[in-house]
Write a protein that holds these residues in place. Structure first.
Motif, mmCIF file in Angstrom:
data_model
loop_
_atom_site.group_PDB
_atom_site.id
_atom_site.type_symbol
_atom_site.label_atom_id
_atom_site.label_comp_id
_atom_site.label_asym_id
_atom_site.label_seq_id
_atom_site.Cartn_x
_atom_site.Cartn_y
_atom_site.Cartn_z
ATOM 1 N N LEU A 143 0.832 -1.199 0.000
ATOM 2 C CA LEU A 143 0.000 0.000 0.000
ATOM 3 C C LEU A 143 0.871 1.255 0.000
ATOM 4 O O LEU A 143 0.565 2.240 -0.678
ATOM 5 N N ALA A 144 1.957 1.217 0.780
ATOM 6 C CA ALA A 144 2.866 2.371 0.808
ATOM 7 C C ALA A 144 3.513 2.566 -0.561
ATOM 8 O O ALA A 144 3.676 3.696 -1.026
ATOM 9 N N ARG A 145 3.866 1.471 -1.216
ATOM 10 C CA ARG A 145 4.479 1.555 -2.542
ATOM 11 C C ARG A 145 3.472 2.074 -3.575
ATOM 12 O O ARG A 145 3.808 2.841 -4.480
ATOM 13 N N ALA A 146 2.221 1.634 -3.444
ATOM 14 C CA ALA A 146 1.204 2.046 -4.406
ATOM 15 C C ALA A 146 0.895 3.526 -4.306
ATOM 16 O O ALA A 146 0.424 4.134 -5.265
ATOM 17 N N GLY A 147 1.146 4.134 -3.141
ATOM 18 C CA GLY A 147 0.873 5.553 -2.979
ATOM 19 C C GLY A 147 -0.605 5.865 -3.066
ATOM 20 O O GLY A 147 -1.031 6.608 -3.937
ATOM 21 N N VAL A 177 -2.526 7.766 -1.520
ATOM 22 C CA VAL A 177 -2.925 9.167 -1.401
ATOM 23 C C VAL A 177 -2.674 9.912 -2.707
ATOM 24 O O VAL A 177 -3.538 10.608 -3.226
ATOM 25 N N ALA A 178 -1.477 9.746 -3.267
ATOM 26 C CA ALA A 178 -1.122 10.510 -4.457
ATOM 27 C C ALA A 178 -1.702 9.926 -5.739
ATOM 28 O O ALA A 178 -1.764 10.602 -6.747
ATOM 29 N N ARG A 179 -2.153 8.657 -5.698
ATOM 30 C CA ARG A 179 -2.575 8.002 -6.938
ATOM 31 C C ARG A 179 -3.971 7.422 -6.835
ATOM 32 O O ARG A 179 -4.264 6.384 -7.408
ATOM 33 N N LEU A 180 -4.815 8.064 -6.108
ATOM 34 C CA LEU A 180 -6.177 7.570 -5.972
ATOM 35 C C LEU A 180 -6.879 7.458 -7.310
ATOM 36 O O LEU A 180 -7.722 6.588 -7.513
ATOM 37 N N ARG A 181 -6.523 8.333 -8.244
ATOM 38 C CA ARG A 181 -7.228 8.349 -9.506
ATOM 39 C C ARG A 181 -6.624 7.405 -10.527
ATOM 40 O O ARG A 181 -7.132 7.291 -11.629
ATOM 41 N N ARG A 182 -5.506 6.716 -10.147
ATOM 42 C CA ARG A 182 -4.881 5.755 -11.052
ATOM 43 C C ARG A 182 -4.604 4.447 -10.310
ATOM 44 O O ARG A 182 -3.462 3.985 -10.254
ATOM 45 N N PRO A 183 -5.627 3.858 -9.694
ATOM 46 C CA PRO A 183 -5.388 2.676 -8.858
ATOM 47 C C PRO A 183 -4.880 1.474 -9.633
ATOM 48 O O PRO A 183 -4.130 0.663 -9.096
ATOM 49 N N ARG A 184 -5.280 1.337 -10.906
ATOM 50 C CA ARG A 184 -4.844 0.157 -11.658
ATOM 51 C C ARG A 184 -3.337 0.187 -11.874
ATOM 52 O O ARG A 184 -2.634 -0.794 -11.650
ATOM 53 N N ARG A 185 -2.810 1.356 -12.303
ATOM 54 C CA ARG A 185 -1.371 1.476 -12.528
ATOM 55 C C ARG A 185 -0.609 1.326 -11.216
ATOM 56 O O ARG A 185 0.409 0.638 -11.143
ATOM 57 N N ALA A 186 -1.089 1.970 -10.158
ATOM 58 C CA ALA A 186 -0.415 1.883 -8.861
ATOM 59 C C ALA A 186 -0.444 0.462 -8.325
ATOM 60 O O ALA A 186 0.527 -0.028 -7.749
ATOM 61 N N GLY A 187 -1.570 -0.216 -8.512
ATOM 62 C CA GLY A 187 -1.679 -1.579 -8.008
ATOM 63 C C GLY A 187 -0.730 -2.535 -8.693
ATOM 64 O O GLY A 187 -0.078 -3.349 -8.053
ATOM 65 N N ARG A 188 -0.626 -2.444 -10.021
ATOM 66 C CA ARG A 188 0.267 -3.345 -10.748
ATOM 67 C C ARG A 188 1.716 -3.142 -10.322
ATOM 68 O O ARG A 188 2.471 -4.090 -10.210
ATOM 69 N N SER A 212 2.888 -2.443 -7.501
ATOM 70 C CA SER A 212 3.208 -2.785 -6.123
ATOM 71 C C SER A 212 2.808 -4.198 -5.749
ATOM 72 O O SER A 212 2.842 -4.558 -4.579
ATOM 73 N N GLY A 213 2.406 -5.010 -6.732
ATOM 74 C CA GLY A 213 2.145 -6.402 -6.447
ATOM 75 C C GLY A 213 0.688 -6.794 -6.458
ATOM 76 O O GLY A 213 0.364 -7.970 -6.284
ATOM 77 N N PHE A 214 -0.246 -5.843 -6.627
ATOM 78 C CA PHE A 214 -1.650 -6.180 -6.751
ATOM 79 C C PHE A 214 -1.933 -6.552 -8.202
ATOM 80 O O PHE A 214 -1.546 -5.840 -9.131
ATOM 81 N N LEU A 215 -2.632 -7.661 -8.408
ATOM 82 C CA LEU A 215 -2.864 -8.139 -9.764
ATOM 83 C C LEU A 215 -3.821 -7.244 -10.531
ATOM 84 O O LEU A 215 -3.771 -7.142 -11.739
ATOM 85 N N GLN A 216 -4.743 -6.602 -9.848
ATOM 86 C CA GLN A 216 -5.672 -5.693 -10.495
ATOM 87 C C GLN A 216 -6.033 -4.614 -9.504
ATOM 88 O O GLN A 216 -5.676 -4.663 -8.340
ATOM 89 N N SER A 217 -6.760 -3.598 -9.983
ATOM 90 C CA SER A 217 -7.025 -2.459 -9.117
ATOM 91 C C SER A 217 -7.992 -2.786 -7.997
ATOM 92 O O SER A 217 -7.951 -2.180 -6.938
ATOM 93 N N GLN A 218 -8.873 -3.767 -8.185
ATOM 94 C CA GLN A 218 -9.894 -4.027 -7.175
ATOM 95 C C GLN A 218 -9.306 -4.378 -5.812
ATOM 96 O O GLN A 218 -9.723 -3.835 -4.796
ATOM 97 N N PRO A 219 -8.307 -5.309 -5.710
ATOM 98 C CA PRO A 219 -7.743 -5.574 -4.387
ATOM 99 C C PRO A 219 -7.135 -4.338 -3.749
ATOM 100 O O PRO A 219 -7.242 -4.137 -2.540
ATOM 101 N N LEU A 220 -6.474 -3.494 -4.541
ATOM 102 C CA LEU A 220 -5.887 -2.279 -3.997
ATOM 103 C C LEU A 220 -6.969 -1.362 -3.458
ATOM 104 O O LEU A 220 -6.877 -0.847 -2.340
#
Length: 291
Positions: A226-230, A232-243, A245-253
């Protein structure tokens, strides 16, 4: 890139906040360093190891480290990729007023008895909020000071922190496991793989990690992601942030983010991201101390 990049984010008579970015080129212990004032350091990206005598502390996003005044230390970077931390100093009288008496020595200058404390997810969110607000110029000095004091109070509050309490051997084992996990956050580690890397059984690793860190191994990994995904700064790009940092898709993030964050992210236009952050992560409402 030079070894260090230091950006001053806030400097007032009471607090000094800096964003410190290190390239992490030195894998082994570097030169002996010393600071003249006690610093509270909140890593938010990457990992490194701080060595004080025989005590080694893995610095990651789940910890606050105390760099005591007049204390010699060395730093090493076992994992590549560098690191970044939010480093701050406070007026000594103010810091002594905030810190519980059992955490600091009574003499001067102010020094902490422990080398680090584990912080909770709300404190991690405050680190992200403070850094973003100061870096983007969203927060004026008064608000920046208030956010800094709220973060320090929460990081040191007894009910929101956990001090590593175990034998030296178990602490070193847990530190090795943390370095293994942080070496590749995108990898889907199994318990057996981590245990094999550190040379112990899966049961012993599970028990030791929970005893030392106060949280299960999987939850520690989740917080690093979660810290790697950021969030706070990337709420509007969860899919890119999730990938990344180890999340397979944006939904788990997204499922890991607080409900009010998800709701605000859907309603607020993209050009108001800064005000969104201030609204949904205004932790002063729930922190144990309000300044």
């Amino acid at each position: 890139m030079p070894d260090f990049q230091i950006h001053s984010l806030l400097s007032t008579p009471l607090v000094d906040v800096r964003d410190v970015i290190c390239a992490g080129t030195c894998r082994h212990r570097g030169e002996v360093e010393r600071t003249s004032r006690t610093h509270l350091v909140f890593p938010y990206r990457g990992t490194y190891v701080r060595h004080v005598g025989s005590d080694d502390a893995v610095a990651d996003a789940s910890q606050v480290l105390f760099f005591n005044a007049g204390e010699d230390y060395q730093v090493s970077h076992p994992n590549p990729g560098g690191d970044a931390s939010l480093s701050m100093t406070l007026d000594e009288g103010l810091l002594r007023e905030i810190a519980p008496a059992e955490l600091v020595y009574p003499d001067e200058p102010l020094r902490f008895r422990q080398s680090r404390l584990r912080i909770d997810p709300r404190a991690q969110a405050l680190v992200a909020l403070l850094r973003h607000s100061l870096r983007e110029g969203v927060a004026e000095p008064l608000e920046g000071e208030s956010l800094t004091l709220t973060l320090v109070h929460r990081a040191l509050a007894p009910r929101t922190t956990h001090a590593a309490a175990s034998s030296h051997g178990r602490q070193r084992l847990v530190d090795r496991a943390k370095l293994v996990l942080s070496s590749d956050l995108a990898r889907r580690w199994t318990l057996a793989e981590v245990a094999a890397e550190v040379g112990v059984s899966a049961v012993y690793l599970t028990q030791s990690f929970r005893q030392v860190e106060g949280v299960p191994l999987y939850r520690y990994q989740l917080r690093l992601r979660l810290a790697r995904a950021g969030p706070v700064a990337r709420l509007r790009r969860p899919r890119r942030a999730g990938r990344g940092s180890g999340f397979l898709q944006s939904q788990p993030l997204q499922r890991c983010l607080p409900e009010d964050v998800r709701a605000h992210a859907q309603r607020v236009p993209a050009d108001r991201d800064a005000s969104l952050i201030a609204k949904v992560f205004d932790s002063r409402r729930s922190a144990p101390g309000v300044y």
